[in-house]
Write a protein that holds these residues in place. Structure first.
Motif: not given
Ligand code: ISL
Length: 553
Positions: A147-156, A158-165
């Protein structure tokens, strides 16, 4: 002549605590379980233990997602248990190398819990947050775990980077406040007397903060070009060296995909770098464009070439480590040897390679008795986030489960994480309870107990090979020179030091191969071999011989 130091002369044993030994019957290996086996570890003749992470963690990635760097994961025991293990190792003259995971933390770490609260939170910049692009992730980077190395966080929003899980958000090393926290936690463990650090994914701590799209579908190329070897990497390593490591007698070994013979010097500066790195050149030989779950065939020609290229790099600068397996890869005898028809010979041959190469040998728990891959009957049996996510991605492409399972049974990390086989009892002596991961049924034939008193066993051979290395600095400091042979499957190299010359001959095949006697025109003495008696004209299937040249050669 390279300077003599403990970590160059050491043989290191890697312990994946979850699978080593369970002392309290909860089915998960723990620190007391290791302490109970310290005499066994000492009898192997080892000098150091590399302990995979034991810090508090939600276990999304089996401990590589840390939620408290200053405390021990409850399943593994308490800080008192840790102190007892450390003292037990030191009493036996064995050093402890801790696994430090600071490219990312757990999303349950207080830093991230704060960071995600708001864009103005003081911890916001401990991680990488970006607005989305075109209704999706900020760029096209894929995660190591699918999957993507970015995850959307609905609180703000924005997406945060996670090269792993997605439960392993990448830490922002551009932020000096984060770097200071890392220095503090390293000092905490070194002040406790820990002797070294294995730095997880150190190659990726400096990000290219413009985050442009990758221009290649080859995952390992994406790692090299976009994730690893960032612009401030040397600076960050030098800072850890000057603020922390130089104040302790500690060894540092860096782990990280994307490190190449060409860029290894960036990691190994004698004044400002790491002491050692793990190189993965051989470990990716059978990975196609898609990475781990896209296996391709590999050749001994390439395998030998990798070892030559890396030894050249290390001979000019720094010091290397040698391994053929760890908790992230299949069992070495199943991957590089022949665990069906030549299990014993090929186990011993691989042990000979690791312990006769130049560079510090790292031996993964269970390889000393020739533990093999496990056959999962369904994906549900996998306890690895990388496999579970890989299956999720494979399903999107319509890959049938049995086909994906075959790939997992060849290349998946579960293979390395089955409980150590101490004996042939129900749970192989690993636990009195139900193990977190199933025991390999071949515990009936492969176990410490069945080998401990057998002088012909893989375990006995392993101990002899370690003793040989400890007795002869040539195997540590000697030069390394590959010797060309007519047969691709014959891996032959010499080690020379202080006017002494040894030749190591390894037959990576089930055939008899005509032995190039030109190599031994002179006289030689067999120092160790995995066969009884030496024919001399033919090198037998999976035969390993270490010769000391005594006559003119
Ligand atoms: O890159 C790889 C090829 O698939 C793997 O060796 C591995 O994922 C990579 O080298 C990083 O591994 C380390 O960091 C991971 C963790 O899951 C691994 O267990 C650890 O060895 C994330 O912390």
């Amino acid at each position: 002549m390279t300077s003599r130091t403990w970590w160059k002369e050491a043989v290191v044993y890697q312990i994946y605590p979850r699978s080593f030994r369970d002392s309290d019957g909860d089915g998960v290996g723990d620190l007391k379980g290791i302490t109970q086996k310290l005499d066994y570890i000492q009898q192997l003749g080892l000098d150091a233990v590399w302990l995979n992470p034991v810090y508090k963690s939600p276990n999304d990635d089996n401990g590589y997602d840390i939620s408290d760097y200053y405390d021990i994961q409850a399943e593994f025991g308490t800080m008192r248990d840790f102190d007892e293990l450390l003292s037990g190792l030191h009493k036996r003259g064995i050093k402890l190398i801790m696994d430090l995971v600071v490219n990312h933390s757990s999303d349950e770490h207080p830093w991230f819990v704060e960071s995600k609260k708001s864009k103005s939170n003081p911890y916001r910049d401990f991680y990488f947050w970006k607005p989305g692009k075109n209704g999706g992730a900020p760029n096209n980077w894929p995660s190591f775990f699918g999957g993507s190395a970015w995850e959307l966080d609905i609180t703000t929003g924005e997406y945060y980077l996670h090269l792993f899980s997605k439960k392993q958000p990448d830490l922002n090393w551009e932020n000096p406040a984060l770097r200071l926290e890392v220095q503090k936690l390293m000092k905490f463990w070194l002040d406790k007397g820990v002797d070294g650090l294995r730095l997880d994914v150190i190659s990726a701590i400096s990000k290219r903060t413009v985050f442009i799209d990758t221009d290649t579908s080859d995952f390992n190329e994406t790692i090299r070009k976009y994730y690893a070897n960032g612009p401030r990497l040397k600076e960050f390593i030098a800072e850890m060296r000057s603020t922390v490591w130089d104040n302790y007698d500690c060894m540092t070994v860096g782990e990280g995909p994307g490190i190449t013979p060409e860029n290894s010097k960036d990691y190994l500066d004698s004044e400002k770098g790491l002491n050692m790195i793990f190189h993965f050149g051989h470990m990716f030989l059978d990975q196609g464009e898609g990475g781990r779950f896209d296996p391709v065939s590999w050749s001994m020609k390439d395998f030998k070439e990798v070892f030559k290229k890396w030894d050249d790099a290390f001979s000019k600068n720094g010091w290397g480590s040698v391994f053929l397996g760890n908790h992230d890869f299949s069992r070495m005898v199943s991957r590089w040897g022949d665990d069906k028809n030549y299990w014993e010979k090929s186990s011993k041959l691989l042990c000979t390679l690791v312990l006769s190469m130049r560079g510090t040998p790292f031996i993964f728990q269970g390889d000393e008795i020739g533990m093999t891959n496990i056959e999962l009957k369904s994906i549900k049996e996998s306890a690895d986030i990388e496999t579970q996510n890989g299956w999720r991605e494979a399903q999107k492409k319509g890959v049938p489960e049995q086909q994906f399972l075959r790939t997992v049974n060849y290349a998946g990390r579960d293979n390395a994480r089955t409980p150590v086989q101490w004996d042939d009892s129900a749970q192989a002596g690993f636990t009195a309870g139900l193990p977190w991961m199933k025991v390999n049924p071949n515990k009936t034939s492969i176990s410490v107990k069945s080998q401990q008193s057998d002088i012909e066993s893989v375990l006995s051979y392993f101990k002899h090979m370690i003793a040989l290395r400890k007795a002869h600095p040539l195997l540590v400091y000697g030069s390394y020179l590959p010797i060309e042979t007519e047969h691709e499957k014959l891996f032959v190299y010499s080690r020379e030091w202080d006017k002494e010359k040894w030749i190591i001959v390894l037959n990576f095949s089930p055939e008899n191969i005509n032995f190039p006697t030109v190599l031994l025109m002179g006289k030689s003495v067999v120092m160790i071999s995995n066969y009884d008696g030496i024919i001399g004209k033919v090198i037998r299937p999976w035969e390993a011989v270490v010769y000391r040249v005594v006559g003119k050669n």
